[in-house]
Design a protein around this motif. Structure first.
Motif, short mmCIF file in Angstrom:
data_model
loop_
_atom_site.label_atom_id
_atom_site.label_comp_id
_atom_site.label_asym_id
_atom_site.label_seq_id
_atom_site.Cartn_x
_atom_site.Cartn_y
_atom_site.Cartn_z
N LEU A 90 -5.66 -8.24 1.14
CA LEU A 90 -4.35 -7.90 1.69
C LEU A 90 -3.84 -8.93 2.68
O LEU A 90 -2.64 -9.04 2.91
CB LEU A 90 -4.40 -6.51 2.33
CG LEU A 90 -4.67 -5.36 1.36
CD1 LEU A 90 -4.77 -4.04 2.11
CD2 LEU A 90 -3.61 -5.28 0.27
N LYS A 106 5.78 4.28 5.20
CA LYS A 106 6.32 3.88 6.50
C LYS A 106 7.71 3.27 6.35
O LYS A 106 8.64 3.62 7.08
CB LYS A 106 5.37 2.89 7.17
CG LYS A 106 5.80 2.43 8.53
CD LYS A 106 4.79 1.48 9.12
CE LYS A 106 5.27 0.94 10.45
NZ LYS A 106 4.36 -0.09 10.98
N SER A 114 2.03 9.06 2.49
CA SER A 114 1.35 8.29 1.44
C SER A 114 1.17 9.07 0.15
O SER A 114 1.39 8.56 -0.95
CB SER A 114 -0.03 7.81 1.92
OG SER A 114 0.12 6.96 3.02
N SER A 157 -6.05 2.47 -7.35
CA SER A 157 -6.21 3.92 -7.23
C SER A 157 -7.02 4.54 -8.36
O SER A 157 -7.56 5.61 -8.21
CB SER A 157 -4.84 4.60 -7.23
OG SER A 157 -4.04 4.06 -6.22
N LEU A 165 -0.49 -8.98 0.61
CA LEU A 165 0.32 -7.86 1.09
C LEU A 165 1.75 -8.31 1.35
O LEU A 165 2.00 -9.30 2.03
CB LEU A 165 -0.27 -7.26 2.38
CG LEU A 165 0.43 -6.02 2.90
CD1 LEU A 165 0.27 -4.85 1.93
CD2 LEU A 165 -0.12 -5.63 4.26
N LYS A 187 -4.14 1.02 -2.88
CA LYS A 187 -4.69 1.73 -1.71
C LYS A 187 -4.81 0.79 -0.50
O LYS A 187 -4.87 -0.43 -0.65
CB LYS A 187 -6.05 2.31 -2.06
CG LYS A 187 -5.95 3.44 -3.09
CD LYS A 187 -7.25 3.82 -3.72
CE LYS A 187 -8.25 4.44 -2.81
NZ LYS A 187 -9.45 4.92 -3.51
N SER A 188 -4.89 1.38 0.68
CA SER A 188 -4.90 0.61 1.93
C SER A 188 -6.07 -0.35 2.07
O SER A 188 -5.95 -1.36 2.73
CB SER A 188 -4.86 1.56 3.14
OG SER A 188 -3.63 2.21 3.19
N THR A 219 0.84 -1.19 0.00
CA THR A 219 0.00 0.00 0.00
C THR A 219 0.89 1.25 0.00
O THR A 219 2.06 1.19 0.38
CB THR A 219 -0.92 0.03 1.23
OG1 THR A 219 -0.11 0.13 2.41
CG2 THR A 219 -1.80 -1.22 1.29
N TYR A 220 0.29 2.35 -0.40
CA TYR A 220 1.01 3.62 -0.36
C TYR A 220 1.49 3.88 1.07
O TYR A 220 2.62 4.33 1.28
CB TYR A 220 0.12 4.77 -0.83
CG TYR A 220 -0.24 4.70 -2.28
CD1 TYR A 220 0.59 5.26 -3.25
CD2 TYR A 220 -1.41 4.08 -2.71
CE1 TYR A 220 0.28 5.20 -4.60
CE2 TYR A 220 -1.74 4.02 -4.05
CZ TYR A 220 -0.90 4.57 -4.99
OH TYR A 220 -1.21 4.51 -6.33
N ALA A 221 0.64 3.59 2.04
CA ALA A 221 0.99 3.83 3.45
C ALA A 221 2.15 2.95 3.89
O ALA A 221 3.03 3.40 4.63
CB ALA A 221 -0.23 3.59 4.34
N LEU A 222 2.16 1.69 3.47
CA LEU A 222 3.25 0.79 3.84
C LEU A 222 4.58 1.28 3.26
O LEU A 222 5.59 1.33 3.96
CB LEU A 222 2.96 -0.64 3.38
CG LEU A 222 4.08 -1.65 3.61
CD1 LEU A 222 4.41 -1.80 5.09
CD2 LEU A 222 3.71 -3.00 2.99
#
Length: 122
Positions: free
Chosen positions: A97, A31, A39, A68, A101, A62-63, A25-28
């Motif tokens: 995920l 991080k 993100s 997207s 993931l 996306k999360s 994900t963008y968030a992963l």
């Protein structure tokens, strides 16, 4: 001289490391690249650097497990097709995920366990 920021370099490195058949994900990625709130920056870097760095852009989603791009747009269909060619399955328009993931663990880390120390007997 390389004018890219450390965050940009780390994002590119992380995206290149996502294995075939997995997604991140963008968030992963943000991080892992050292900026947990970054993100949107990951999205911008992905958009602006994909061709110059041969990034596997299709593996970043996306999360919630959705792509997207707007549903059924040409970009959406292309990303979905590329992921499906890698073995990623979609259920109700989403990637599970829990299955796909990327967990970024070294390949052999689960196989390495230190041997327990033997107790001395008298």
């Amino acid at each position: 001289m390389d004018s890219r920021t450390d965050f940009t370099k780390n994002v590119i490195k992380m995206i290149k490391a996502i294995p075939e058949g997995k997604v991140a994900t963008y968030a992963l990625i943000a991080k892992l690249a050292g900026k947990p709130q970054g993100s949107r920056g990951v999205g911008w870097i992905l958009h602006s650097s994909t061709h110059g760095h041969s990034l596997p852009w299709q593996r970043v989603i996306k999360s919630g497990g959705k792509l997207s791009f707007p549903d059924m747009s040409p970009e959406y269909l292309r990303q979905k097709r590329l992921l499906e060619l890698e073995g990623v399955e979609f259920t109700n328009g989403k990637v599970d995920l829990r299955i796909y993931l990327w967990d970024k663990k070294p390949k052999n880390s689960s196989h390495f366990r230190p041997k327990p120390k033997k107790k001395k007997t008298r």
